[in-house]
Design an enzyme around this catalytic site. Structure first.
Site, PDB file in Angstrom:
ATOM      1  CB  VAL A   1      -1.003   0.037   1.184  1.00 35.58           C
ATOM      2  CG1 VAL A   1      -2.026  -1.075   1.081  1.00 35.58           C
ATOM      3  CG2 VAL A   1      -0.278   0.012   2.528  1.00 35.58           C
TER       4      VAL A   1
ATOM      5  CG  ASN B   1      -6.485  -3.994   8.600  1.00 29.39           C
ATOM      6  OD1 ASN B   1      -6.688  -3.857   9.804  1.00 29.39           O
ATOM      7  ND2 ASN B   1      -5.773  -5.008   8.113  1.00 29.39           N
TER       8      ASN B   1
ATOM      9  CB  SER C   1      -3.604   2.396  17.082  1.00 27.02           C
ATOM     10  OG  SER C   1      -3.070   1.941  18.316  1.00 27.02           O
TER      11      SER C   1
ATOM     12  CE1 TYR D   1       0.946   0.360  14.681  1.00 25.74           C
ATOM     13  CE2 TYR D   1       0.149   1.367  16.711  1.00 25.74           C
ATOM     14  CZ  TYR D   1      -0.028   0.482  15.665  1.00 25.74           C
ATOM     15  OH  TYR D   1      -1.172  -0.277  15.592  1.00 25.74           O
TER      16      TYR D   1
ATOM     17  CB  ALA E   1       3.982  10.029  14.586  1.00 22.27           C
TER      18      ALA E   1
ATOM     19  CE  LYS F   1      -2.200   2.096  13.178  1.00 18.11           C
ATOM     20  NZ  LYS F   1      -2.882   1.592  11.971  1.00 18.11           N
TER      21      LYS F   1
ATOM     22  CB  ILE G   1      -6.387  -6.618  18.677  1.00 22.82           C
ATOM     23  CG1 ILE G   1      -7.222  -5.332  18.836  1.00 22.82           C
ATOM     24  CG2 ILE G   1      -7.207  -7.742  18.024  1.00 22.82           C
ATOM     25  CD1 ILE G   1      -8.437  -5.426  19.718  1.00 22.82           C
TER      26      ILE G   1
END
Ligand code: NAP
Length: 274
Positions: free
Chosen positions: A59, A85, A168, A181, A183, A185, A214
């Site tokens: 992606v 996702n 998140s 991560y 930043a 999100k 999760i």
């Protein structure tokens, strides 16, 4: 009647974990699936099992993303739901980092509880290379942007669609040891709101899901922290991929026709909204 009857949905990173659960749940609700993943075999397996088709693409590669959505346009002529996702944790290039993070977090708790003086520190920011930082932003933030831009070439003339971006709790609360991560999100949540405003005139809804902890391959290396995470979560457990898939079904469905620009956070109460 199934809640996504007849809808065409593309889910990125759907070869495993939360994305796979979303693809399966969407199928159970009547949607036709396009399964994207970086890993061609995994994407193909899920597509076969849900009766859809797969397209392996990174992606973060805008050319590959354009080819994927070009194929969607050719095969279906429309797209009703996009779930952005695909994601990475950031410890892929150095698996020892997750272990060191987990043991440092536990050591900090111990030090706080006994002497109050914390001597163990988390140095992920110091250790993060340019390439790691850039890959994190590329997969999450650029990936969400590239897929959305290409999806809009199909959705905009339809004057309808639902886009769901995977945020998140790290993007809302922040997290020690996951600067890139968090930043990325947080950026996804900002992008979600901007897109929701821009696309509202076309009745294209854009929402985010911000999962709590999760159980997937992404969190498996944090196993030593599990008792702590469960203790910090008022509902007393980590979530399952299906806990997130149910939220995605709602946002994708016509039941959410009046919902846009929102962040839905199934997190067991770990982080509570205002
Ligand atoms: P996962 O089990 O690792 O699954 C992620 C999937 O995305 C994998 O199949 C992965 O393929 C694929 N992927 C990675 N980079 C990609 C790329 N550039 N292009 C296409 N596909 C790519 O992780 P997960 O826990 O299900 O996470 C799914 C999403 O939820 C992510 O956005 C994650 O940040 C978010 N999230 C997870 C949690 C959690 O606790 N698990 C919490 C909050 C948010 P490879 O394995 O081949 O790389």
């Amino acid at each position: 009647m199934p809640r996504l009857d007849g809808k065409i949905a593309l889910v990125t990173g759907a070869g495993a974990g939360i994305g796979e659960a979303i693809a399966r749940r969407f199928r159970a609700e009547g949607a036709s699936l396009v399964v994207n993943d970086l890993d061609a075999e995994r994407a193909e397996r899920v597509a076969r099992e849900v009766g859809g088709w797969s397209f392996a693409a990174d992606v973060a590669d805008s050319g590959a993303v354009a080819r994927m959505f070009g194929t969607v346009a050719k095969r279906h002529g429309r797209l009703d739901v996009l779930v952005n996702n695909a994601g990475i944790a950031g410890h892929e290039s150095d698996p020892s980092r997750a272990e060191r993070f987990a043991s440092a977090t536990l050591a900090q708790m111990q030090e706080r509880a006994t002497s109050g003086a914390v001597k163990t520190h988390i140095d992920v920011t110091l250790e993060t290379t340019d390439a790691e930082w850039e890959r994190m932003i590329a997969v999450h933030l650029s990936g969400t942007f590239f897929c959305t831009r290409e999806a809009l070439r199909i959705m905009s003339p339809q004057l309808a669609g639902s886009i769901i971006n995977m945020g998140s709790i790290m993007g809302t609360a922040g997290g020690a040891g996951v600067p890139g991560y968090s930043a990325a999100k947080a950026g996804i949540l900002g992008l979600t709101r901007a897109l929701a405003r821009e696309l509202a005139t076309r009745q294209i809804r854009v929402n985010a899901i911000a999962p709590g902890w999760i159980e997937t391959a992404m969190t498996a290396p944090l196993a030593p922290l599990r008792p702590l995470l469960e203790m910090q979560t008022p509902l007393g457990r980590m979530g399952s991929p299906d806990d997130i898939a149910h939220a995605a079904v709602y946002l994708a469905s016509d039941e959410a026709a009046f919902v846009t620009g929102q962040v839905l956070s199934p997190n067991g109460g770990w982080h509570m909204s205002q």
